[in-house]
Design an enzyme around this catalytic site. Structure first.
Site, PDB file in Angstrom:
ATOM      1  N   LYS B  76       0.858  -1.186   0.000  1.00 40.42           N
ATOM      2  CA  LYS B  76       0.000   0.000   0.000  1.00 40.42           C
ATOM      3  C   LYS B  76       0.895   1.237   0.000  1.00 40.42           C
ATOM      4  O   LYS B  76       1.943   1.243   0.669  1.00 40.42           O
ATOM      5  CB  LYS B  76      -0.902  -0.026   1.240  1.00 40.42           C
ATOM      6  CG  LYS B  76      -1.920   1.105   1.315  1.00 40.42           C
ATOM      7  CD  LYS B  76      -2.849   0.956   2.515  1.00 40.42           C
ATOM      8  CE  LYS B  76      -3.851   2.082   2.615  1.00 40.42           C
ATOM      9  NZ  LYS B  76      -4.774   1.960   3.766  1.00 40.42           N
ATOM     10  N   SER B 151      -9.890   2.318   3.012  1.00 41.48           N
ATOM     11  CA  SER B 151      -8.952   3.035   2.166  1.00 41.48           C
ATOM     12  C   SER B 151      -8.016   2.124   1.369  1.00 41.48           C
ATOM     13  O   SER B 151      -7.440   2.571   0.376  1.00 41.48           O
ATOM     14  CB  SER B 151      -8.111   3.974   3.013  1.00 41.48           C
ATOM     15  OG  SER B 151      -7.275   3.239   3.891  1.00 41.48           O
ATOM     16  N   SER B 175     -10.331  -0.106   7.136  1.00 39.25           N
ATOM     17  CA  SER B 175      -9.691   0.055   5.822  1.00 39.25           C
ATOM     18  C   SER B 175      -9.034  -1.197   5.252  1.00 39.25           C
ATOM     19  O   SER B 175      -8.600  -1.189   4.095  1.00 39.25           O
ATOM     20  CB  SER B 175      -8.653   1.171   5.880  1.00 39.25           C
ATOM     21  OG  SER B 175      -9.290   2.412   5.875  1.00 39.25           O
TER      22      SER B 175
END
Lengths: 95, 483
Positions: B76, B151, B175
């Site tokens: 990420k 997210s 998330s």
């Protein structure tokens, strides 16, 4: 609870954000709806409770006061927007 | 090769069925071919990946290969990567190239994993739909007119689209679990402190926790073995032995007590989601698990408490972005204040600025006690609910999110509607508990997630039960039609 336009302007100053005129009304409305959501907290009975700043009972570890980091000034200054003679450079503060 | 799980890839590499260079090239080719369709990856690190893969092949040949040697993964874009742009989905960090690796990135490198690139995400991890990214929204591979969740939407979509077998992710209010659910993959948020936060760009420091995303619970276990570590550079890292999370995957679920909170099956839950989740729990019951109805009475206070605590911590954390040492600086500032204000307003997106303003409000003089202090007390109520529940059950289960993936723009005008997307996931972050999501059905041709919440540091049991569920179901093997 609704939030007044003047308060938004004060918050923007505190937050160092430049909110333009066009969006200030929109931001005021949206923040008010979020504050209405968080106002639900006021109904909770928390009289006997302590504030909890950690997710669970762990104590903050402390380390010995020893220098472990090496000097990496050049590496960090290489990614700075502006530097001058090994210093971070910013616009003039005092006339 | 892209349909293999991480466990299968590890075996294939060790048995010399394919090399890491071949495998890495295969995924890079897929990324080049398909990433434009999903926008899941911001930065592709092809050259570095192939160099690392060649090295991994040497280690594999020497018979001295660590656990994930030669397996390609994605990180990420919230984890700092040495000499590779780390944007956090923001214009503010569009040109930020860190001179160091996050501990999580180091751990994967130590264990021989190959970084293919960095995944798209909501800006500074603030969002539940991936619509707040500076690099544009990620598309859900199951329905490209729908959001992938957020997210960590880029990580989830990339795995669903078979662009990588696994990816790192972070979870502050859901998330990892919510995008895992919406994209039909498995994802685990560990206990707070289990995985180092060092080098992970901070959103809300008392809630943020990194974890793995992959197609199966077994793969999450393999990745967590690598990710979890004590790190003296993170003062909230917990000094506790890391077990081998794969060792107990084969245990029977017989006798495992599963709590079902009645509050997680109330108004607002999509009937199709409820049906899929209840069916999944019945399947575990048929395997010998015991289902027990429980109550988490303060559940309705989770979202309001979170939307005080998270923005308050974010407003403090994000004050470091001021255009001085790194990140975006506005053009031609007339003085220092102008530089601060314009750099931040031009560098941050709308949702990030909104949360900074809310956080500043909650922490400001006259409001602190009514908002921040109150929310921190409510946090104790939420923790008490869970500790009471775990006196009588081993795990808690329910839906990960109220409904399947929604269309782009569907919640755009109403931040509160978007915040309610995390209604079932936020409480575990406030309590610091581990939670995971595994696919358990389909509604309207879109995946549904089953949420499994464990007690502190009980990830092994969660992974065990999730793995056993995946032995009797095949939701985790299903792929979007385009795959």
């Amino acid at each position: 609870m609704t939030i007044e336009r003047k308060e938004i302007e004060k918050l923007a100053t505190l937050s160092r954000l430049a909110i333009d005129e066009k969006t200030i009304t929109d931001v005021t409305g949206r923040l008010s709806s979020v504050l209405a959501l968080v106002d639900q907290l006021q109904n909770a009975d928390t009289e006997s409770l302590q504030e909890v700043s950690r997710p669970f009972h762990i104590s903050q570890r402390l380390r010995n006061d020893e220098v472990k980091e090496t000097d990496q000034r050049d590496a960090f200054q290489a990614i700075a927007p502006q530097t001058h003679n090994g210093l971070f450079s910013v616009p003039k503060m005092i006339e | 090769m892209h349909n293999y799980t991480i466990a299968e890839l590890v075996k294939g590499l060790q048995n010399k069925e394919f090399s890491s260079v071949e495998l890495t090239q295969h995924f890079l080719d897929r990324i080049c071919q398909l990433n434009d369709d999903y926008n899941a990856i911001i930065t592709i690190t092809g050259e570095q990946a192939l160099t690392a893969a060649a090295l991994a092949d040497k280690r594999l040949a020497s018979g001295d290969a660590p656990a994930m040697c030669g397996v390609p993964i994605l990180h990420k874009d919230i984890f700092c990567t040495d000499s590779v742009r780390t944007s956090c989905g923001s214009k503010m960090l569009d040109s930020f190239i860190p001179p160091y690796n996050a501990t999580v990135v180091e751990n994967f490198a130590r264990d021989g994993a190959i970084m293919l690139g960095k995944t798209n995400m909501d800006e500074f991890a603030m969002g539940s739909s991936n619509e707040t990214s500076f690099y544009g929204p990620v598309k859900n591979p199951w329905a490209t007119d729908c959001v992938p969740g957020g997210s960590s939407g880029g990580s989830a979509a990339a795995i669903a689209a078979r662009l990588a077998p696994g990816a790192t992710a972070t979870d502050t209010g859901g998330s990892i679990r919510q995008p895992a659910a919406l994209c039909g993959i498995s994802g685990l948020k560990p206990t707070y402190g289990r995985v180092s936060r060092w080098g992970m760009i901070a959103f809300a420091s008392s809630l943020d926790q990194a974890g793995p995303m992959a197609r199966t619970a077994e793969d999450c276990a393999i990745m967590l073995n690598c990710m979890a570590s004590f790190d003296e550079k993170d003062s909230t890292s917990v000094e506790q032995t890391v077990p081998d999370y794969t060792a107990s995957l084969g245990n029977s679920v017989k006798g495992v007590k599963i709590g079902i909170p009645k509050e997680y099956f109330s108004e607002g839950l999509h009937p199709g989601t409820e049906l899929a989740v209840r069916k999944a729990m019945a399947q575990l019951e048929a395997q010998g698990a015991e289902l027990i109805e429980i109550s988490l009475p303060s559940s309705d206070l989770s979202v309001p408490a979170y939307y005080v605590i998270a923005p308050a911590e974010a407003s403090a954390n994000l004050s470091r972005f001021d255009g001085v040492k790194y990140g975006y600086r506005c053009e031609n500032p007339k003085d220092l204040q102008d530089m601060y204000c314009r750099s931040r307003s031009e560098g941050f997106g709308e949702e990030v600025q909104r949360r900074i303003l809310i956080g500043t409000y909650c922490l400001s003089a006259g409001y602190y006690d009514a908002y921040y202090g109150k929310a921190q007390k409510v946090r104790q109520l939420i923790q008490q609910d869970f500790s009471e529940a775990f006196k009588s059950v081993d795990l808690i289960m329910g839906p990960t999110c109220p409904s399947p993936a929604f269309k782009f723009g569907a919640k755009g005008d109403d931040p509160v509607a978007m915040y309610l997307e995390d209604i079932y996931t936020i409480a575990t972050n406030l309590a610091g508990l581990p939670g995971m999501s595994v696919p358990c059905g389909m509604v309207e041709d879109k995946p549904v997630g089953l949420q499994i919440i464990g007690n502190y540091f009980d990830e092994a049991r969660m992974l065990n039960v999730a793995h056993q569920f995946q032995q009797i179901t095949d939701w985790h093997h299903q792929a979007p039609e385009a795959m």
